[in-house]
Motif scaffolding. Sequence first.
Motif, mmCIF file in Angstrom:
data_model
loop_
_atom_site.group_PDB
_atom_site.id
_atom_site.type_symbol
_atom_site.label_atom_id
_atom_site.label_comp_id
_atom_site.label_asym_id
_atom_site.label_seq_id
_atom_site.Cartn_x
_atom_site.Cartn_y
_atom_site.Cartn_z
ATOM 1 N N THR A 164 -3.095 8.375 2.146
ATOM 2 C CA THR A 164 -2.718 7.330 3.089
ATOM 3 C C THR A 164 -1.940 7.986 4.228
ATOM 4 O O THR A 164 -0.986 8.722 3.984
ATOM 5 C CB THR A 164 -1.837 6.272 2.390
ATOM 6 O OG1 THR A 164 -2.574 5.753 1.287
ATOM 7 C CG2 THR A 164 -1.461 5.147 3.328
ATOM 8 N N THR A 165 -2.383 7.740 5.439
ATOM 9 C CA THR A 165 -1.746 8.403 6.576
ATOM 10 C C THR A 165 -1.233 7.413 7.624
ATOM 11 O O THR A 165 -0.695 7.819 8.644
ATOM 12 C CB THR A 165 -2.745 9.367 7.260
ATOM 13 O OG1 THR A 165 -3.908 8.621 7.618
ATOM 14 C CG2 THR A 165 -3.138 10.515 6.337
ATOM 15 N N ARG A 166 -1.428 6.125 7.357
ATOM 16 C CA ARG A 166 -0.977 5.119 8.336
ATOM 17 C C ARG A 166 -0.188 4.026 7.630
ATOM 18 O O ARG A 166 -0.456 3.742 6.456
ATOM 19 C CB ARG A 166 -2.177 4.446 9.005
ATOM 20 C CG ARG A 166 -3.043 5.411 9.762
ATOM 21 C CD ARG A 166 -4.271 4.685 10.277
ATOM 22 N NE ARG A 166 -5.197 5.672 10.807
ATOM 23 C CZ ARG A 166 -5.900 5.509 11.907
ATOM 24 N NH1 ARG A 166 -5.808 4.389 12.593
ATOM 25 N NH2 ARG A 166 -6.714 6.462 12.330
ATOM 26 N N PRO A 167 0.711 3.363 8.364
ATOM 27 C CA PRO A 167 1.475 2.272 7.744
ATOM 28 C C PRO A 167 0.572 1.078 7.416
ATOM 29 O O PRO A 167 -0.506 0.918 7.991
ATOM 30 C CB PRO A 167 2.499 1.892 8.820
ATOM 31 C CG PRO A 167 1.950 2.424 10.100
ATOM 32 C CD PRO A 167 1.104 3.612 9.754
ATOM 33 N N GLY A 168 1.036 0.261 6.483
ATOM 34 C CA GLY A 168 0.348 -0.993 6.160
ATOM 35 C C GLY A 168 -1.095 -0.810 5.763
ATOM 36 O O GLY A 168 -1.935 -1.633 6.092
ATOM 37 N N SER A 169 -1.409 0.285 5.068
ATOM 38 C CA SER A 169 -2.821 0.506 4.778
ATOM 39 C C SER A 169 -3.103 0.860 3.323
ATOM 40 O O SER A 169 -4.246 1.155 2.991
ATOM 41 C CB SER A 169 -3.411 1.557 5.718
ATOM 42 O OG SER A 169 -2.696 2.744 5.620
ATOM 43 N N PHE A 170 -2.116 0.805 2.451
ATOM 44 C CA PHE A 170 -2.384 0.995 1.018
ATOM 45 C C PHE A 170 -1.698 -0.113 0.225
ATOM 46 O O PHE A 170 -0.513 -0.398 0.442
ATOM 47 C CB PHE A 170 -1.891 2.353 0.504
ATOM 48 C CG PHE A 170 -2.080 2.485 -0.983
ATOM 49 C CD1 PHE A 170 -3.294 2.911 -1.504
ATOM 50 C CD2 PHE A 170 -1.069 2.117 -1.877
ATOM 51 C CE1 PHE A 170 -3.494 2.981 -2.884
ATOM 52 C CE2 PHE A 170 -1.267 2.192 -3.253
ATOM 53 C CZ PHE A 170 -2.478 2.632 -3.760
ATOM 54 N N PHE A 171 -2.449 -0.695 -0.711
ATOM 55 C CA PHE A 171 -1.939 -1.843 -1.485
ATOM 56 C C PHE A 171 -2.392 -1.746 -2.940
ATOM 57 O O PHE A 171 -3.529 -1.362 -3.212
ATOM 58 C CB PHE A 171 -2.455 -3.160 -0.893
ATOM 59 C CG PHE A 171 -2.097 -3.326 0.562
ATOM 60 C CD1 PHE A 171 -0.961 -4.016 0.947
ATOM 61 C CD2 PHE A 171 -2.895 -2.753 1.563
ATOM 62 C CE1 PHE A 171 -0.621 -4.154 2.286
ATOM 63 C CE2 PHE A 171 -2.563 -2.874 2.906
ATOM 64 C CZ PHE A 171 -1.421 -3.585 3.267
ATOM 65 N N ALA A 172 -1.486 -2.111 -3.849
ATOM 66 C CA ALA A 172 -1.825 -2.174 -5.278
ATOM 67 C C ALA A 172 -0.935 -3.221 -5.929
ATOM 68 O O ALA A 172 0.032 -3.695 -5.311
ATOM 69 C CB ALA A 172 -1.614 -0.805 -5.928
ATOM 70 N N THR A 173 -1.244 -3.561 -7.166
ATOM 71 C CA THR A 173 -0.407 -4.541 -7.856
ATOM 72 C C THR A 173 1.024 -4.018 -7.980
ATOM 73 O O THR A 173 1.237 -2.843 -8.274
ATOM 74 C CB THR A 173 -0.958 -4.876 -9.257
ATOM 75 O OG1 THR A 173 -0.027 -5.743 -9.917
ATOM 76 C CG2 THR A 173 -1.150 -3.645 -10.122
#
Length: 550
Positions: A404-413
């Motif tokens: 992940t190299t940018r803000p607001g771009s990875f999500f998980a439980t």
Amino acid sequence: MPGHPYGADDRSMTNQPTVRDVTYDLLRTLGLTTVFGNPGSTEETFLKNFPDDFTYVLGLQEASVVAMADGFAQSTGKPALVNVHTGAGTGNAMGSLIAAYKGNTPLIVTAGQQTREMVSCDPYLTNKDATLLPLPWVKWAYEPARAEDVPAAFMRAYAVAMQPPAGPVYLSIPLDDWDKPALGPAVVRTVSHRVSPDATRVREFAARMDAAQNPMVVFGPEVDRAGAWDAGVAFAEKFGAAVYAGPLGDRVSFPERHPLYRGPLALTIAGVTEAIRGHDLVIVIGAQVFRYYPYVAGEYLPEGSELLQITADPEVAGAAPVGDSLLGDPLLVLEQLTDLITDQSDRKISPAPQLPAVTVDRDESAPLSTDAVWSTLAEVKPADAAVVMESTSTMAELMRWLPTTRPGSFFATASGGIGWGVPGAVGLALGDRARGAKRTVVATIGDGSFQYSIQAIWTAAQHRLPMVFVVMRNGEYSILKSFAELEQTPGVPGLELPGLDIASIATGFGCTAINVDSTEKLAHAFTDALNTDGPTVIVVPTKPKPAHLG
Ligand SMILES: Cc1ncc(C[n+]2csc(CCOP(=O)(O)OP(=O)(O)O)c2C)c(N)n1
Ligand SMILES: [Mg+2]
């Protein structure tokens, strides 16, 4: 009644605005015009004459409804409104509510209640002890004492959900309240969502940072959520320290290819302690100390190390087994610390360990190795796509191939409960659309995890969302086989997943779906999906992880 300040045209008998009129106006003022729901008879009085300027997002089961609202709120950065069916709908929603609570997502979850007059004789669908049911996974649960109090209850719900630590709240509303005459327009309030840290303590923390010889920094999900990605990078660069991610993050808060980045911490007490050993100071920002998972005994801090924790959440500060805490919004604290600390950007830090090179055979036939799948995705995924991860046994491959190299771009439980990823991704795509962001949401999901809230893909298809689901079909709950090994529990049943035709199921829900059996076909299918109007589900047969924790 055109031109009337109230949207709905159903005045009470006295032509006074109703509780419904006033509440919808309040929701409008607060910008809460999207309702995620699954309706029942106890909610239809709220939904009656649903105004044109509102959007109803139908989810076919409440676990999906709440997690979609969660993803939406995470994308838009604003609270989201949910409407579920009395006790039964709330029960279905519970797992998703835990994730929203742990992930600090502001949600206003409403549920219909039976008619006030009848409730005492326990009619069908009564939400018994309604305010106890969602506990402890909401910040506030309330059933208004009078119908007239419904608008004020919404205002309070908004304020409580928004204020740090943000989280879900719950309102139970008797179905006969909505047509009652209102007392007058709702009182509209605003609240802050950032809390400033104690200035003296910030200076003390800065002084301890300046005095450290070999410090390390740990960033957690609160940093990205607070919009503090850039502030975190500026702080780390001036401080000149190695940066780790807290274990099992539900967001990524620091660029994973930055020269200071050293990867995520281990999941165990002993493992974290080994990473800290040799560092005289650990600064944990926006994370628990720590999100441990399997129990492997050890010291919480090695000899000679001190720990400072910065969080906006008193519960998270309270739960830390060691260290000194500072309460405050991560963005504000990071900005202040960066101003206060001495510039040590030229500090010599030990280089990142060389990771063993992985050779990938891209021409292999199915089932594919997970490295072959992830390395292929790395080539075809658009740089600005958001990634939602719920492929439990392939975390290492994700980090190896898709940093992940940018803000607001990875999500998980945020809770560890699976069944968040699919609807969370759908909500994220809806939120992106609502805020005018054009990007693809890529959801990488295990074949087991895909089943829990699967009906969310129907909502994705109905809304023609720009999404690609990549389902890793290894035919088992692979991570649980690894855990059975770790916990020395041979003979656990229920870990095999034969006979699931996932592409057919996805087709049945209205998605484009395809089975692929080579990396070349995976790449093609993915590229086609990027150009498809609506979601695509790509099913890839994968080799299970060998039964030991890698
Ligand atoms: C609601 C819920 N039920 C059960 C679990 C236990 N659990 C954790 S991982 C997992 C298996 C996931 O399997 P899959 O998605 O196929 O991923 P794999 O491990 O095969 O990569 C299960 C059942 C959970 N975390 N949450
Ligand atoms: Mg699996």
